[in-house]
Design a protein around this motif. Sequence first.
Motif, mmCIF file in Angstrom:
data_model
loop_
_atom_site.group_PDB
_atom_site.id
_atom_site.type_symbol
_atom_site.label_atom_id
_atom_site.label_comp_id
_atom_site.label_asym_id
_atom_site.label_seq_id
_atom_site.Cartn_x
_atom_site.Cartn_y
_atom_site.Cartn_z
ATOM 1 N N GLY A 664 0.799 -1.217 0.000
ATOM 2 C CA GLY A 664 0.000 0.000 0.000
ATOM 3 C C GLY A 664 0.834 1.270 0.000
ATOM 4 O O GLY A 664 2.028 1.262 -0.293
ATOM 5 N N ASN A 665 0.188 2.362 0.351
ATOM 6 C CA ASN A 665 0.780 3.702 0.279
ATOM 7 C C ASN A 665 1.659 3.976 1.500
ATOM 8 O O ASN A 665 1.189 3.949 2.641
ATOM 9 N N LYS A 666 2.939 4.262 1.267
ATOM 10 C CA LYS A 666 3.881 4.513 2.363
ATOM 11 C C LYS A 666 3.426 5.639 3.295
ATOM 12 O O LYS A 666 3.668 5.588 4.504
ATOM 13 N N THR A 667 2.799 6.659 2.735
ATOM 14 C CA THR A 667 2.444 7.826 3.544
ATOM 15 C C THR A 667 1.338 7.520 4.555
ATOM 16 O O THR A 667 1.082 8.321 5.444
ATOM 17 N N LEU A 668 0.698 6.356 4.416
ATOM 18 C CA LEU A 668 -0.377 5.978 5.334
ATOM 19 C C LEU A 668 0.020 4.853 6.281
ATOM 20 O O LEU A 668 -0.799 4.361 7.047
ATOM 21 N N HIS A 669 1.291 4.447 6.242
ATOM 22 C CA HIS A 669 1.712 3.288 7.025
ATOM 23 C C HIS A 669 1.780 3.570 8.525
ATOM 24 O O HIS A 669 2.224 4.628 8.952
ATOM 25 N N ASN A 670 1.342 2.580 9.284
ATOM 26 C CA ASN A 670 1.553 2.545 10.726
ATOM 27 C C ASN A 670 2.195 1.210 11.057
ATOM 28 O O ASN A 670 1.687 0.147 10.673
#
Length: 760
Positions: A664-670
């Motif tokens: 998925g999108n790196k900027t949304l990773h937790n």
Amino acid sequence: MNVAVKAPVSTLIQQAAGRIAPNWPLDKLIAVNPYWQMRQLSMHEVAVNLSWLGGVHVYGDVSHYQHVSDDDLAQALSALGHELTVAQFKQQPLKQPQPWQNVAQLADLERDSEREISWNDEVVHQISQFAGDYFASQPQTGAGCDDFYAAWLDTICHDHGLEILMKSKGLVEQFKALPSDATTLVEQALTMLGVTDEAQVDYLHALLLSINGWASYSAYVGWQAMLAGKQNNVVEQLLAVRLAWELVLWQQLSSSELQINWKRQLAHSNQLKGEHQAYVDGLQVWHLANEMQIQQGLHQQLRTPLPAKDNAALSLQAVFCIDTRSEVMRRALEAQSPSIQTKGFAGFFGLPIAYAVGSYQRPQLPGLLAPQLEVREASSGKLATAQYSAQWQKFAKSSAGGFSLVESTGLLYLGGLVKNTLGLGKAKVTEFGPLTLSKQGKALPLSEQADMAAGILGSMGFTDEFADTVLLLGHGSQCQNNPHEAGLDCGACGGQTGEVNVRLLCQLLNDAAVREALIERGIHIPDATTFVPGLHNTTTDEVIVLSGQVPEQIEQWLAGATEQASSERAKLSASPDAKQKARDWSQTRPEWGLANNACFIVADRKRSQHLNLGGRSFLHDYNWANDKDFALLTTILTAPMLVTNWINMQYNASVTDPLKYGAGNKTLHNVVGGNIGVFEGNGGDLRIGLPLQSVHDGQKYMHTPTRLNVYVDAPKHAIRNIIDAHDNVRWLIDNDWLYLYQLRDDGICRYHQGYWHPVQ
């Protein structure tokens, strides 16, 4: 209708669990073929099954293949036995039919999606949140986890908020009525749901695909147990948890519509699978046409006449990892002088080691293997400081620590971020002491050190020709605030840099006692020869010498190679300043890693040295004339070739199905559990595979899905004997997980299912 379960339920569970490939945690992240556990089947059969059971795209959709020509499509149609013309084929619509629907998905048909939470979403969310907490509390040793189902059942039986959230009174009582034993639960659920004998394993597989991220991480825990000689059934217990939700929903909701839809699906399962067969058959044509186009280019390059041999005396030999990023750097270094020779070898340099600091230990070898030896820093006054610094840096660079560190240290750390991003920070000083090498707690005897060194030198092609300077180059990436950083390091070193491996091997080969023992084994290293460890920074293409010094001339050659290689790579990036990208903590695309990999060449360097392979080829040096009994070729085809298949298939899967097999999108990773993996946002399934930014530049994919093309320069009978003797090799070739070619002066031949086919 109740159907008795005829096959032992433990067998059914194991068969379904056995289809899930492992996924390594963030701190040891390596590329994995997500279809590895189904390699005994043809890739096309797997593509059909996964499309039907999980809506998975093993082949890309038509949008991935718009560059394919009509001639390539015509060849693919003919090769696959289709009688359609290209025009007729293009007119056929290709839309994926609805895949298998689990009970949770069918239950959602009766819910108000605008006002009520989806049952399917809540099932995934609840299991995922529990799994995250559970695994974060477990040691990652491969042991334990035997109470996963029991721990989950205890947790959910006390979660009365579920009834309020889902507006379903009595839900908790249904969970309390479940069997306490996982195997009993599975048997009871399959019976009550009326799943027919022939559909049971597929249904259980479909359930695991619905929580594929956690199933894959559980498979990793089981894989580690296997390497340690232990047993672990956490995948089976996770499956029981997922099936428990199905049974509870079936009993709790139990509407006539749900039962009718479920029984209708079971009755028509073969028809549904047939619809997916037709759909996947169409995609296979596009995929094969694309591969044929790539293969034509590769074949044409490899048929280019070899240039005359240059007999210049060697001034430098440099051994690189077979990693595709090394292909660009090897060309660049060789271009500096005809007296430079480069070699390609697996990046762990044949050392079966784990690196240990205190009680912490990490493998420095491929995930397929278990370490046999332990390496530690020799005691020194600086070791305690180095350990403290390493722990602090590990926290600071982790996504868990990156922003929390700013919060806790305030502007002091912010200043460091700014300095680092602008290139104003202090340069790192490389200063390393000796390493210790032990086996089962005892120092490795000299004879075993010499045996290992002799085997590695022979495998690298060092027998009687040594330059005064021999560089052994591991590789690693450089980036900031990147949870998936290990995935850009050396997969052959277990998702670490190759620093420890090259330091240790150089230490062994420079040791006078080891050299003396090597003479007894037929290898004489000249007194003038020095082995120098170095690290190839794949983000900036700089080469860092880790110990000692090299002559000024070699420093100039390395600098020239860096300039040439980085200039070539800059053409792939909208931001050509690689050094700035490496320092930038907000950079989501520090480098392209192994994107667009397409082939693996096992041959003497002379067969590819005159070619520009565009960073798309793994290069393993090999000369069959020096390979007694083809022992080295056996090692290459049973180890490095399997690793390159893993890399190739992970990149393919992250492009063809980024939802199931991409992170998925790196900027949304937790980050979950410190290093287990990532959520995209704050929930859902664990995301595995490569982040979108690792394969897509914002406008187009940077990797074209294609199966790996393996070219081997060796006699046909030697290749055939290895294939016949090793199931994994035979399955990969005969079941179409990769292409294998013999590469010789008289042409190229493909081996497939027992026959050699000349390539026109």
